[in-house]
Design an enzyme around this catalytic site. Structure first.
Site, PDB file in Angstrom:
ATOM      1  CG  ASP A   1       5.387  -0.785  10.007  1.00  0.00           C
ATOM      2  OD1 ASP A   1       4.969  -2.256  10.018  1.00  0.00           O
ATOM      3  OD2 ASP A   1       5.086   0.013   9.327  1.00  0.00           O
TER       4      ASP A   1
ATOM      5  CG  HIS B   1       4.291  -6.117   9.419  1.00  0.00           C
ATOM      6  ND1 HIS B   1       2.997  -6.324   8.840  1.00  0.00           N
ATOM      7  CD2 HIS B   1       4.149  -4.846   9.728  1.00  0.00           C
ATOM      8  CE1 HIS B   1       2.254  -5.421   8.678  1.00  0.00           C
ATOM      9  NE2 HIS B   1       3.007  -4.513   9.201  1.00  0.00           N
TER      10      HIS B   1
ATOM     11  CD  GLU C   1       2.052   2.471   5.781  1.00  0.00           C
ATOM     12  OE1 GLU C   1       1.358   1.722   5.555  1.00  0.00           O
ATOM     13  OE2 GLU C   1       3.323   2.021   5.969  1.00  0.00           O
TER      14      GLU C   1
ATOM     15  CG  HIS D   1       2.067  -2.109  13.753  1.00  0.00           C
ATOM     16  ND1 HIS D   1       0.448  -2.191  13.152  1.00  0.00           N
ATOM     17  CD2 HIS D   1       2.898  -2.035  12.487  1.00  0.00           C
ATOM     18  CE1 HIS D   1       0.713  -2.261  11.878  1.00  0.00           C
ATOM     19  NE2 HIS D   1       2.009  -2.330  11.615  1.00  0.00           N
TER      20      HIS D   1
ATOM     21  CD  GLU E   1      -2.111  -8.213   6.720  1.00  0.00           C
ATOM     22  OE1 GLU E   1      -1.769  -7.129   7.128  1.00  0.00           O
ATOM     23  OE2 GLU E   1      -1.575  -9.025   5.874  1.00  0.00           O
TER      24      GLU E   1
ATOM     25  CB  SER F   1      -9.559  -4.651  -2.393  1.00  0.00           C
ATOM     26  OG  SER F   1      -8.693  -5.252  -3.313  1.00  0.00           O
TER      27      SER F   1
HETATM   28  O1  MCF Z   1       3.527  -1.633   7.701  1.00  0.00           O
HETATM   29  C1  MCF Z   1       4.147  -1.935   6.660  1.00  0.00           C
HETATM   30  C2  MCF Z   1       3.857  -0.985   5.598  1.00  0.00           C
HETATM   31  N1  MCF Z   1       2.185  -0.933   5.423  1.00  0.00           N
HETATM   32  C3  MCF Z   1       1.705  -1.874   5.065  1.00  0.00           C
HETATM   33  N2  MCF Z   1       1.944  -3.211   5.338  1.00  0.00           N
HETATM   34  C4  MCF Z   1       3.079  -4.048   5.681  1.00  0.00           C
HETATM   35  C5  MCF Z   1       4.108  -3.273   6.219  1.00  0.00           C
HETATM   36  N3  MCF Z   1       5.086  -4.293   6.553  1.00  0.00           N
HETATM   37  C6  MCF Z   1       4.369  -5.246   6.001  1.00  0.00           C
HETATM   38  N4  MCF Z   1       3.355  -5.130   5.428  1.00  0.00           N
HETATM   39  C7  MCF Z   1       2.512  -6.428   5.036  1.00  0.00           C
HETATM   40  C8  MCF Z   1       0.974  -6.054   5.161  1.00  0.00           C
HETATM   41  O2  MCF Z   1       0.679  -6.806   6.687  1.00  0.00           O
HETATM   42  O3  MCF Z   1       2.457  -6.230   3.594  1.00  0.00           O
HETATM   43  C9  MCF Z   1       1.363  -6.755   2.966  1.00  0.00           C
HETATM   44  C10 MCF Z   1       0.332  -6.833   4.176  1.00  0.00           C
HETATM   45  O4  MCF Z   1       0.293  -8.410   4.667  1.00  0.00           O
HETATM   46  C11 MCF Z   1       0.956  -5.756   2.000  1.00  0.00           C
HETATM   47  S1  MCF Z   1      -0.456  -5.662   1.199  1.00  0.00           S
HETATM   48  C12 MCF Z   1      -0.376  -7.049   0.162  1.00  0.00           C
HETATM   49 FE    FE Z   2       2.724  -2.333   9.295  1.00  0.00          FE
END
Ligand code: MCF
Ligand code: FE
Length: 403
Positions: A308, A66, A213, A64, A145, A149
């Site tokens: 992450d 990004h 989370e 996992h 992704e 909502s």
């Molecule tokens: O994992 C971390 C923290 N939790 C959630 N989302 C994200 C993280 N890093 C990047 N994100 C991205 C997520 O995939 O940020 C956006 C999403 O596209 C947040 S929601 C607008």
């Molecule tokens: Fe994440």
């Protein structure tokens, strides 16, 4: 066909088996593990290399991350989840543009490979990392992704997702596997989830989702309260949670699903995930930086480790993550924890992603790394020593090829 030998081979079988003075014969897949002399006489045509004082183990698997947020250093606000999320929305455009300009996705992939990670689960929000991931020698499970909502925009969100998903399918290869990520229970409408799960089931894909989370997510989903209530008021007049956490888990029944974080999950939720034979990703540094609780890994039969993104972390190295985890879980026995963290960065991550990777076993794919280790290291110290001292690895093989 190749044979490589070293002082230590870490098999990453369930019992954390270590072979001393061992060797591995492999092509694309692992053929045999034995002593170097035995393998050389059995496979005389194989190319041979002895790495001496080193560990050979499966390449690390980071389920996992990004990559699109790789330009972040201190632009995003750490400390509490909704505060961080607000800063993501505020700074997103700039961060993405900066990343494209500096080719930081390619650089992030280079550092990932140098650290010995040979497989990643890349959560892609926008598709900006698609080409880099498709051309990288690293194996990528490319999680397109979906989120949204507001019922008024679900069709637009779905259409936009589908376009990215179809695009990624055109890049599909042995080392680039398109898949789907449902962002989170607070951000993705059940209509969208049900819709993408049809594709997931039809194509037998792995799904990844963020789950429980933050404390803010807990308060919002349980009671419709807390910082998320304020946050959503900016978008809709009288916001309500979309779904109960246990119902959310129920949607994924029968699907190979990875729930990332679970730091605030309760016992019933963990039980439901395990009862559905699904996996939990542990991101200790990201949880610490976003103000979440410690995940009680000592209560879990299995977990895998991930970094992450740089959106909520300071590096994409699983070695750094393992060092962080050693510090975070300070009540657990050091040697046992070190073994679990290594298993969680190889075997368990491979299993969660449904890959024949992460274990040195006949028939498994030959993603291997070679890590130097001092000659005087005792067997009982191998796992701890690797975690404490490894930054970059000496050799990387992906699918049997030296990179
Ligand atoms: O994992 C971390 C923290 N939790 C959630 N989302 C994200 C993280 N890093 C990047 N994100 C991205 C997520 O995939 O940020 C956006 C999403 O596209 C947040 S929601 C607008
Ligand atoms: Fe994440």
């Amino acid at each position: 066909m190749k044979i490589i030998a070293a002082k230590w081979i870490l098999l990453m079988d369930e019992a954390f088996g270590i072979v001393e003075d061992g060797a591995i014969c492999f092509d694309e897949r692992i053929i045999a593990v034995d002593g170097a002399d035995q393998l050389k006489s059995r496979y005389p045509q194989a190319e041979f290399e002895d790495f001496g004082d080193a560990v050979i183990m499966p390449g690390l698997i980071n389920a996992h991350t990004h990559l699109e947020f790789s330009a972040n250093r201190s632009q995003l606000r750490l400390g509490s989840f909704v505060g961080w999320l607000e800063s993501v929305i505020e700074k997103r455009e700039g961060l993405l543009a900066q990343c494209e300009a500096k080719q930081c996705i390619d650089r992030a992939l280079d550092t990932i490979l140098e650290s010995g990670t040979t497989t990643i689960g890349a959560i892609s929000s926008f598709g900006l990392d698609m080409e880099s991931c498709a051309k990288s020698p690293i194996n990528v499970i490319y999680f397109n992704e979906i989120l949204g909502s507001n019922p008024a925009v679900v069709d637009t969100m779905y259409g936009e997702f589908l376009e990215r998903y179809e695009q990624s399918r055109a890049f599909a290869s042995k080392s680039f596997l398109p898949a789907i990520s449902v962002h989170a229970p607070y951000s993705t409408h059940p209509i969208l989830i049900r819709k993408v799960l049809e594709t997931v089931k039809a194509e037998n894909l792995v799904v990844s989702t963020h789950f429980m989370e933050s404390k803010d997510e807990r308060a919002w989903l349980d009671r419709g309260e807390g910082k998320f209530a304020e946050f959503f008021k900016a978008f809709v007049p009288d916001p309500k949670p979309l779904i109960k956490p246990l119902e959310y888990i129920g949607l994924f029944k029968g699907v190979s699903t990875i729930y990332t974080h679970c730091a605030e999950a309760n016992e019933a939720e963990i039980k439901a995930i395990l009862a559905q034979d699904q996996a939990i990703t542990h991101c200790p540094r990201s949880n610490r930086y976003l103000g979440s609780s410690r995940l009680a890994i000592e209560k879990l039969p299995a977990f895998h480790l991930a970094t992450d993104g740089l959106s909520s972390n300071d590096s994409l190295s699983l070695w750094d993550e393992m060092r962080g985890a050693l510090m975070m879980h300070s009540d657990l026995d050091l040697a046992e924890l070190a073994k679990r963290l290594l298993l969680g960065s190889t075997r368990e991550a491979g299993r969660a992603l449904g890959l024949q990777k992460g274990v040195i076993k006949e028939g498994y794919e030959s993603d291997l790394i070679v890590v130097p280790i001092p000659a005087e290291t005792e067997e009982s110290m191998v796992a701890i020593s690797l975690i404490l001292h490894t930054q970059k690895v000496e050799g990387v093989y992906v699918g049997g090829e030296r990179i």
